[in-house]
Design a protein around this motif. Structure first.
Motif, PDB file in Angstrom:
ATOM      1  N   VAL A 110       6.243   7.871   3.613  1.00 24.70           N
ATOM      2  CA  VAL A 110       5.868   6.495   3.270  1.00 24.70           C
ATOM      3  C   VAL A 110       4.401   6.246   3.609  1.00 24.70           C
ATOM      4  N   MET A 111       3.954   6.711   4.776  1.00 22.12           N
ATOM      5  CA  MET A 111       2.577   6.502   5.197  1.00 22.12           C
ATOM      6  C   MET A 111       1.598   7.203   4.264  1.00 22.12           C
ATOM      7  N   ARG A 112       1.926   8.420   3.851  1.00 21.03           N
ATOM      8  CA  ARG A 112       1.031   9.153   2.956  1.00 21.03           C
ATOM      9  C   ARG A 112       0.903   8.429   1.622  1.00 21.03           C
ATOM     10  N   ALA A 113       2.030   7.980   1.070  1.00 20.18           N
ATOM     11  CA  ALA A 113       1.991   7.271  -0.213  1.00 20.18           C
ATOM     12  C   ALA A 113       1.248   5.940  -0.090  1.00 20.18           C
ATOM     13  N   TRP A 114       1.472   5.239   1.012  1.00 19.55           N
ATOM     14  CA  TRP A 114       0.802   3.954   1.237  1.00 19.55           C
ATOM     15  C   TRP A 114      -0.705   4.149   1.348  1.00 19.55           C
ATOM     16  N   SER A 115      -1.133   5.131   2.119  1.00 17.26           N
ATOM     17  CA  SER A 115      -2.567   5.364   2.317  1.00 17.26           C
ATOM     18  C   SER A 115      -3.252   5.817   1.034  1.00 17.26           C
ATOM     19  N   ALA A 116      -2.484   6.439   0.123  1.00 20.00           N
ATOM     20  CA  ALA A 116      -3.031   6.903  -1.151  1.00 20.00           C
ATOM     21  C   ALA A 116      -2.882   5.866  -2.258  1.00 20.00           C
ATOM     22  N   ASP A 117      -2.441   4.646  -1.900  1.00 21.64           N
ATOM     23  CA  ASP A 117      -2.246   3.561  -2.875  1.00 21.64           C
ATOM     24  C   ASP A 117      -1.244   3.945  -3.961  1.00 21.64           C
ATOM     25  N   GLU A 118      -0.209   4.666  -3.558  1.00 22.73           N
ATOM     26  CA  GLU A 118       0.823   5.079  -4.507  1.00 22.73           C
ATOM     27  C   GLU A 118       2.063   4.189  -4.468  1.00 22.73           C
ATOM     28  N   ILE A 119       2.035   3.142  -3.639  1.00 24.53           N
ATOM     29  CA  ILE A 119       3.129   2.166  -3.609  1.00 24.53           C
ATOM     30  C   ILE A 119       2.636   0.920  -4.347  1.00 24.53           C
ATOM     31  N   LYS A 120       3.278   0.599  -5.434  1.00 24.57           N
ATOM     32  CA  LYS A 120       2.859  -0.547  -6.244  1.00 24.57           C
ATOM     33  C   LYS A 120       3.231  -1.855  -5.548  1.00 24.57           C
ATOM     34  N   ASP A 121       2.287  -2.774  -5.473  1.00 24.48           N
ATOM     35  CA  ASP A 121       2.476  -4.112  -4.903  1.00 24.48           C
ATOM     36  C   ASP A 121       3.091  -4.104  -3.503  1.00 24.48           C
ATOM     37  N   PRO A 123       3.375  -5.172   0.545  1.00 29.30           N
ATOM     38  CA  PRO A 123       3.107  -6.467   1.198  1.00 29.30           C
ATOM     39  C   PRO A 123       1.637  -6.631   1.568  1.00 29.30           C
ATOM     40  N   GLU A 124       0.993  -5.548   1.970  1.00 26.63           N
ATOM     41  CA  GLU A 124      -0.452  -5.497   2.180  1.00 26.63           C
ATOM     42  C   GLU A 124      -0.889  -4.068   1.928  1.00 26.63           C
ATOM     43  N   SER A 125      -2.147  -3.911   1.539  1.00 27.14           N
ATOM     44  CA  SER A 125      -2.642  -2.569   1.289  1.00 27.14           C
ATOM     45  C   SER A 125      -2.954  -1.861   2.597  1.00 27.14           C
ATOM     46  N   TRP A 126      -3.077  -0.551   2.523  1.00 28.05           N
ATOM     47  CA  TRP A 126      -3.480   0.245   3.682  1.00 28.05           C
ATOM     48  C   TRP A 126      -4.820  -0.246   4.223  1.00 28.05           C
ATOM     49  N   SER A 127      -5.758  -0.495   3.328  1.00 25.76           N
ATOM     50  CA  SER A 127      -7.092  -0.940   3.760  1.00 25.76           C
ATOM     51  C   SER A 127      -7.040  -2.310   4.420  1.00 25.76           C
ATOM     52  N   GLU A 128      -6.140  -3.175   3.968  1.00 23.87           N
ATOM     53  CA  GLU A 128      -5.992  -4.487   4.601  1.00 23.87           C
ATOM     54  C   GLU A 128      -5.429  -4.349   6.012  1.00 23.87           C
ATOM     55  N   PHE A 129      -4.460  -3.457   6.177  1.00 21.82           N
ATOM     56  CA  PHE A 129      -3.899  -3.201   7.512  1.00 21.82           C
ATOM     57  C   PHE A 129      -4.969  -2.621   8.430  1.00 21.82           C
ATOM     58  N   SER A 157      -0.340   2.735  16.434  1.00 24.17           N
ATOM     59  CA  SER A 157      -0.726   4.021  15.843  1.00 24.17           C
ATOM     60  C   SER A 157      -1.963   3.874  14.967  1.00 24.17           C
ATOM     61  N   MET A 158      -2.128   2.733  14.290  1.00 25.79           N
ATOM     62  CA  MET A 158      -3.348   2.495  13.517  1.00 25.79           C
ATOM     63  C   MET A 158      -4.549   2.353  14.443  1.00 25.79           C
ATOM     64  N   LEU A 166      -8.013   9.943  13.073  1.00 26.02           N
ATOM     65  CA  LEU A 166      -6.868  10.678  12.538  1.00 26.02           C
ATOM     66  C   LEU A 166      -6.647  10.384  11.059  1.00 26.02           C
ATOM     67  N   ASP A 167      -6.021  11.321  10.350  1.00 22.49           N
ATOM     68  CA  ASP A 167      -5.587  11.035   8.984  1.00 22.49           C
ATOM     69  C   ASP A 167      -4.218  10.369   9.027  1.00 22.49           C
ATOM     70  N   SER A 168      -3.657  10.061   7.874  1.00 19.12           N
ATOM     71  CA  SER A 168      -2.388   9.323   7.843  1.00 19.12           C
ATOM     72  C   SER A 168      -1.248  10.127   8.457  1.00 19.12           C
ATOM     73  N   GLN A 169      -1.280  11.447   8.329  1.00 21.65           N
ATOM     74  CA  GLN A 169      -0.205  12.261   8.893  1.00 21.65           C
ATOM     75  C   GLN A 169      -0.308  12.333  10.410  1.00 21.65           C
ATOM     76  N   GLY A 170      -1.533  12.390  10.920  1.00 21.99           N
ATOM     77  CA  GLY A 170      -1.716  12.322  12.365  1.00 21.99           C
ATOM     78  C   GLY A 170      -1.254  10.990  12.911  1.00 21.99           C
ATOM     79  N   MET A 171      -1.541   9.926  12.172  1.00 21.56           N
ATOM     80  CA  MET A 171      -1.077   8.598  12.564  1.00 21.56           C
ATOM     81  C   MET A 171       0.441   8.535  12.560  1.00 21.56           C
ATOM     82  N   SER A 172       1.081   9.193  11.602  1.00 25.61           N
ATOM     83  CA  SER A 172       2.544   9.205  11.537  1.00 25.61           C
ATOM     84  C   SER A 172       3.142   9.867  12.767  1.00 25.61           C
ATOM     85  N   ARG A 173       2.545  10.970  13.210  1.00 22.92           N
ATOM     86  CA  ARG A 173       3.062  11.656  14.397  1.00 22.92           C
ATOM     87  C   ARG A 173       2.907  10.779  15.636  1.00 22.92           C
TER      88      ARG A 173
END
Length: 216
Positions: A110-121, A123-129, A157-158, A166-173
């Motif tokens: 989920v984090m990888r897809a969110w950070s890559a803007d692959e989740i349409k609409d 609640p907030e974008s990765w960049s907004e978070f 984690s953010m 960290l990248d998104s996967q490091g953040m996930s861990r």
């Protein structure tokens, strides 16, 4: 700048699979908060400023810790993981786990897809978070005296991702490792907030409390 101690909320409703149902402390979550509050008091910890998000689990944790004057700020709220998980299932066919262990593989996807803007609409974008995390921590760090901040694992984690590059996967861990009512400290070094404490649970270290070292 001053140092900031981030605290993840106590255990919430572990059976929930949506934002509203999750947002309340379990009986154990209330106990974890009380133990942390007692530890901070007996250890002489000094936090003249206390903040929390506006979610019920944040407010209940701060209250359970015995914090009397707490500034609530919605920028300290968690990302809407369950909402994005529902979107991932609808848009990409990624099933929401029914058992807790399944989230170990699910969250990084989920984090990888969110950070890559692959989740349409979302609640907030990765960049907004990213932006609200950076902004609110900068404001708190600019205040006078050490600050205690009750928030959520995703926010913490953010914050660690930004501090450590960290990248998104490091953040996930990082996110998967964070325990309920754990403490994490950011200290100003060279004009930047750097991590000097991670996932500390001294109030849960005794043998009779180790069962309360929960991640979900």
């Amino acid at each position: 700048m001053t140092h900031i101690t981030l605290v993840r909320h106590g255990q919430a409703n572990t059976e929930a699979r949506d934002e509203v149902s999750y947002d309340r402390l379990s009986e154990l979550g209330h106990q974890q908060a009380a133990w942390l509050g007692a530890h901070l008091e007996t250890s002489g910890a000094h936090h003249p400023r206390v903040y929390c998000g506006t979610l019920t689990r944040h407010i209940e944790t701060a209250a359970g810790m015995g914090c009397a004057e707490v500034v609530q700020d919605a920028r300290l709220n968690e990302m809407e993981y369950f909402t994005m998980s529902q979107a991932m299932e609808a848009q990409h066919g990624l099933a929401i786990p029914q058992e807790r262990e399944g989230f170990i593989d699910h969250l990084p996807k989920v984090m990888r897809a969110w950070s890559a803007d692959e989740i349409k609409d979302p609640p907030e974008s990765w960049s907004e978070f990213e932006g609200r995390t950076r902004a609110v921590l900068a404001e708190i760090a600019a205040g006078d005296g050490p600050a205690l901040v009750v928030t959520s694992g995703g926010f913490i984690s953010m914050a660690m991702r930004q501090a450590m590059g960290l990248d998104s996967q490091g953040m996930s861990r990082i996110a998967l490792a964070i325990m309920n009512t754990s403490m994490h400290r950011l200290f100003p070094i060279g004009g930047h907030l750097s991590p000097v404490l991670f996932n500390a649970v001294p109030h849960l270290d005794s043998l009779d409390r180790q069962y309360a070292q929960t991640h979900l």
